[in-house]
Structure formats: C-alpha cells, structure tokens
Design a protein around this motif. Structure first.
Motif, PDB file in Angstrom:
ATOM      1  N   ARG A  29       0.787  -1.165  -0.092  1.00 10.65           N
ATOM      2  CA  ARG A  29       0.023  -0.240  -0.054  1.00 10.65           C
ATOM      3  C   ARG A  29       0.867   1.041  -0.150  1.00 10.65           C
ATOM      4  NH1 ARG A  29      -4.891   1.628   4.177  1.00 10.65           N
ATOM      5  NH2 ARG A  29      -5.291   3.428   3.160  1.00 10.65           N
ATOM      6  N   ASP A  30       2.066   1.305   0.966  1.00 14.77           N
ATOM      7  CA  ASP A  30       2.716   2.390   1.116  1.00 14.77           C
ATOM      8  C   ASP A  30       3.506   2.575  -0.285  1.00 14.77           C
ATOM      9  OD1 ASP A  30       4.400   4.486   1.924  1.00 14.77           O
ATOM     10  OD2 ASP A  30       5.693   3.282   2.928  1.00 14.77           O
ATOM     11  N   LEU A  31       3.890   1.516  -0.958  1.00 10.98           N
ATOM     12  CA  LEU A  31       4.857   1.803  -2.069  1.00 10.98           C
ATOM     13  C   LEU A  31       3.791   2.293  -3.398  1.00 10.98           C
ATOM     14  CD1 LEU A  31       7.561   1.596  -3.615  1.00 10.98           C
ATOM     15  CD2 LEU A  31       6.915  -1.045  -3.863  1.00 10.98           C
ATOM     16  N   PHE A  32       2.714   1.511  -3.463  1.00 14.60           N
ATOM     17  CA  PHE A  32       1.816   1.856  -4.405  1.00 14.60           C
ATOM     18  C   PHE A  32       1.332   3.608  -4.222  1.00 14.60           C
ATOM     19  CE2 PHE A  32      -2.350   2.223  -6.626  1.00 14.60           C
ATOM     20  CZ  PHE A  32      -2.133   1.996  -7.925  1.00 14.60           C
ATOM     21  N   THR A  33       0.962   3.831  -3.115  1.00 17.36           N
ATOM     22  CA  THR A  33       0.693   5.316  -2.807  1.00 17.36           C
ATOM     23  C   THR A  33       1.772   6.142  -3.319  1.00 17.36           C
ATOM     24  OG1 THR A  33      -0.673   4.339  -1.146  1.00 17.36           O
ATOM     25  CG2 THR A  33      -0.150   6.840  -1.105  1.00 17.36           C
ATOM     26  N   PHE A  34       3.017   5.677  -3.058  1.00 14.33           N
ATOM     27  CA  PHE A  34       4.183   6.466  -3.571  1.00 14.33           C
ATOM     28  C   PHE A  34       4.335   6.819  -4.912  1.00 14.33           C
ATOM     29  CE2 PHE A  34       8.610   6.477  -4.989  1.00 14.33           C
ATOM     30  CZ  PHE A  34       8.966   7.425  -4.264  1.00 14.33           C
ATOM     31  N   ILE A  35       3.907   5.610  -5.674  1.00  9.42           N
ATOM     32  CA  ILE A  35       4.011   5.710  -7.120  1.00  9.42           C
ATOM     33  C   ILE A  35       2.871   6.309  -8.016  1.00  9.42           C
ATOM     34  CG2 ILE A  35       4.002   4.188  -9.262  1.00  9.42           C
ATOM     35  CD1 ILE A  35       5.444   1.783  -7.494  1.00  9.42           C
ATOM     36  N   LEU A  36       1.684   6.220  -7.231  1.00 16.63           N
ATOM     37  CA  LEU A  36       0.552   6.919  -7.865  1.00 16.63           C
ATOM     38  C   LEU A  36       0.737   8.483  -7.460  1.00 16.63           C
ATOM     39  CD1 LEU A  36      -2.039   6.474  -9.059  1.00 16.63           C
ATOM     40  CD2 LEU A  36      -3.125   6.109  -6.811  1.00 16.63           C
ATOM     41  N   TYR A  37       1.338   8.861  -6.423  1.00 14.12           N
ATOM     42  CA  TYR A  37       1.627  10.203  -6.167  1.00 14.12           C
ATOM     43  C   TYR A  37       2.501  10.865  -7.190  1.00 14.12           C
ATOM     44  CZ  TYR A  37      -0.675  10.535  -1.501  1.00 14.12           C
ATOM     45  OH  TYR A  37      -1.595  10.539  -0.470  1.00 14.12           O
ATOM     46  N   LYS A  38       3.659  10.309  -7.717  1.00 12.81           N
ATOM     47  CA  LYS A  38       4.446  10.510  -8.519  1.00 12.81           C
ATOM     48  C   LYS A  38       3.805  10.827 -10.009  1.00 12.81           C
ATOM     49  CE  LYS A  38       8.346  10.431  -5.885  1.00 12.81           C
ATOM     50  NZ  LYS A  38       9.114  11.425  -5.778  1.00 12.81           N
ATOM     51  N   ASP A  43      -3.490   2.992 -13.962  1.00 19.89           N
ATOM     52  CA  ASP A  43      -3.127   2.008 -14.885  1.00 19.89           C
ATOM     53  C   ASP A  43      -1.509   1.861 -15.053  1.00 19.89           C
ATOM     54  OD1 ASP A  43      -5.596   1.129 -15.181  1.00 19.89           O
ATOM     55  OD2 ASP A  43      -5.753   2.322 -17.041  1.00 19.89           O
ATOM     56  N   LEU A  44      -0.667   3.319 -15.168  1.00 18.34           N
ATOM     57  CA  LEU A  44       0.515   3.153 -15.105  1.00 18.34           C
ATOM     58  C   LEU A  44       1.190   2.853 -13.822  1.00 18.34           C
ATOM     59  CD1 LEU A  44       3.165   3.717 -16.885  1.00 18.34           C
ATOM     60  CD2 LEU A  44       2.844   6.248 -16.337  1.00 18.34           C
ATOM     61  N   ALA A  45       0.636   3.521 -12.837  1.00 17.15           N
ATOM     62  CA  ALA A  45       1.031   3.155 -11.211  1.00 17.15           C
ATOM     63  C   ALA A  45       1.044   1.595 -11.284  1.00 17.15           C
ATOM     64  CB  ALA A  45       0.199   3.920 -10.653  1.00 17.15           C
ATOM     65  N   ASN A  46       0.260   0.962 -11.764  1.00 18.37           N
ATOM     66  CA  ASN A  46      -0.048  -0.465 -11.658  1.00 18.37           C
ATOM     67  C   ASN A  46       1.101  -1.183 -12.239  1.00 18.37           C
ATOM     68  OD1 ASN A  46      -2.186  -1.345  -9.826  1.00 18.37           O
ATOM     69  ND2 ASN A  46      -3.535  -0.471 -11.471  1.00 18.37           N
ATOM     70  N   ASP A  47       1.511  -0.518 -13.530  1.00 19.21           N
ATOM     71  CA  ASP A  47       2.907  -1.144 -14.343  1.00 19.21           C
ATOM     72  C   ASP A  47       3.714  -1.030 -13.494  1.00 19.21           C
ATOM     73  OD1 ASP A  47       0.804  -2.146 -16.101  1.00 19.21           O
ATOM     74  OD2 ASP A  47       1.347  -0.611 -17.336  1.00 19.21           O
ATOM     75  N   VAL A  48       4.135   0.243 -13.143  1.00 23.86           N
ATOM     76  CA  VAL A  48       5.340   0.382 -12.355  1.00 23.86           C
ATOM     77  C   VAL A  48       5.638  -0.482 -11.175  1.00 23.86           C
ATOM     78  CG1 VAL A  48       6.803   2.340 -11.150  1.00 23.86           C
ATOM     79  CG2 VAL A  48       5.639   2.615 -13.317  1.00 23.86           C
ATOM     80  N   PHE A  49       4.217  -0.342 -10.568  1.00 26.50           N
ATOM     81  CA  PHE A  49       4.453  -1.253  -9.003  1.00 26.50           C
ATOM     82  C   PHE A  49       4.915  -2.751  -9.406  1.00 26.50           C
ATOM     83  CE2 PHE A  49       1.738  -3.889  -6.137  1.00 26.50           C
ATOM     84  CZ  PHE A  49       2.448  -3.440  -5.053  1.00 26.50           C
ATOM     85  N   GLN A  50       4.182  -3.297 -10.330  1.00 29.34           N
ATOM     86  CA  GLN A  50       4.686  -4.755 -10.843  1.00 29.34           C
ATOM     87  C   GLN A  50       6.126  -4.777 -11.166  1.00 29.34           C
ATOM     88  OE1 GLN A  50       2.351  -7.363 -10.465  1.00 29.34           O
ATOM     89  NE2 GLN A  50       0.799  -5.903  -9.991  1.00 29.34           N
TER      90      GLN A  50
END
Length: 195
Positions: A29-38, A43-50
């Motif tokens: 959750r923490d990592l995905f939130t960090f990516i999404l804020y950036k 969809d792109l946040a999900n890709d970067v997260f994976q």
C-alpha cells in the motif's frame, strides 16, 4: 512476534517464498501510494508497481540488497528510478512517421513544439515531490493527510472535507497550519524547492 524486514529478506534469500509474500503484503500500500502520487495515473502506477516488485525479487535473489536502512526506502528508490526511466523512454519515443510529410497541412512546428512539461521539468517535478514527501513525515498525521489530498491528489477543500469527515473550516485550518509548519521545516533545514 512480527518478523523484521531484514529477517524476511534473509528467509526469502534462503528459499522461503512465504517470507517474500509477507514482505510484499506489508509494504504494497505504501509503495503503490508513493508511485501513484508521482505519476497520477492508476494504470501506469500499477505497471510501475509490478515492475518494481519484479526488480526487487531479482535483486534479492542476486543478493544485491544492502542493508542501508529500511527496506521500504530501498523499494521506493527502485520505483523512483523506474518512473524516471519511463519518462525518459516516453521523451525518446516521440517519432515522426513518413506519412506526416505527405500532409499539406504539416508544419515543422508540430515537431518541435514542446510538450507542457519536458523531461527535465518532469524530473524536477519528481524531485520536488520526493522532497515534499520527505518533509511531510515531520508533520502530524492529520496535516500530512490534508496536504497529500490537496496538493498530490488535487482534491478541492470541499472534497477533502467530505473525504475526511471534517468541516471546511477545519480543513482550511489544517492545510494552513501544515503549510506554516512546512515553511518552518524548510527554513530550519535550508531547503529550497524551485522549478
């Protein structure tokens, strides 16, 4: 007793797949939130997260995790690098097809017109966001929340009030105090955020 990140990493490197699952679950959750804020794109946040977790898995398997501090900070650095790579690749992939030149209405200015934010601006924006996120950690949680909702998620004060179950006046007050506190943190630590 809750296992530390270091213990989970060590167990995973010895072949315990469950340890990795626990580690991912703990920080996703923490990592995905960090990516999404950036990047502000689900969809792109999900890709970067994976991609981030794939890279983490590869690096852990290769023994390339150095205990410099917290696992989550290391994971966020990996994510940050992947985000920067994405923006660089996007900037390089602006190509001109031959058919463009067949069109009578074609103008050379269509090619050189700068996007609203070029790659350098995007990288600076990312750095500013990263610096701001670091500073937010020094604020009380309720102030962190309103700042993130207002300036990272772009919610209006009315939306924040609804989201947090507060009155608009309380919301405005919290944002005001948070900004005052951020200014103090910047002055005390000589931090300058510029574009």
């Amino acid at each position: 007793m809750k296992s530390t990140d270091s213990l989970l990493i060590s167990l995973y490197q010895k072949g315990d797949e469950e340890a990795l699952s626990t580690l991912i679950h703990r920080h996703q959750r923490d990592l995905f939130t960090f990516i999404l804020y950036k990047i502000n794109d689900q969809d792109l946040a999900n890709d970067v997260f994976q991609d981030t977790f794939i890279k983490i898995i590869v690096m852990l398997k290769e023994g390339r995790y150095n205990e410099e501090g917290k696992f989550i900070l290391w994971a966020k650095r990996i994510a940050q690098n992947l985000i920067i790579d994405h923006f660089r690749a996007k900037a390089k992939n602006v190509k001109v097809s031959e058919t463009t030149f067949d069109n009578d209405e074609f103008s050379i200015f269509d090619l050189i017109r700068e996007p609203s934010e070029n790659i350098e601006d995007q990288l600076v924006s990312l750095q500013i966001q990263e610096d701001l996120l670091k500073m937010l950690q020094f604020l009380p949680e309720n102030q962190q929340e309103v700042i993130k909702l207002r300036f990272f998620d772009g919610l209006s004060f009315k939306e924040i009030a609804e989201h947090t179950d507060m009155s608009i006046n309380t919301t405005l007050g919290r944002v005001r105090y948070a900004l005052i506190n951020l200014r103090k943190i910047m002055e005390e630590n000589n931090i300058i955020l510029t574009r």
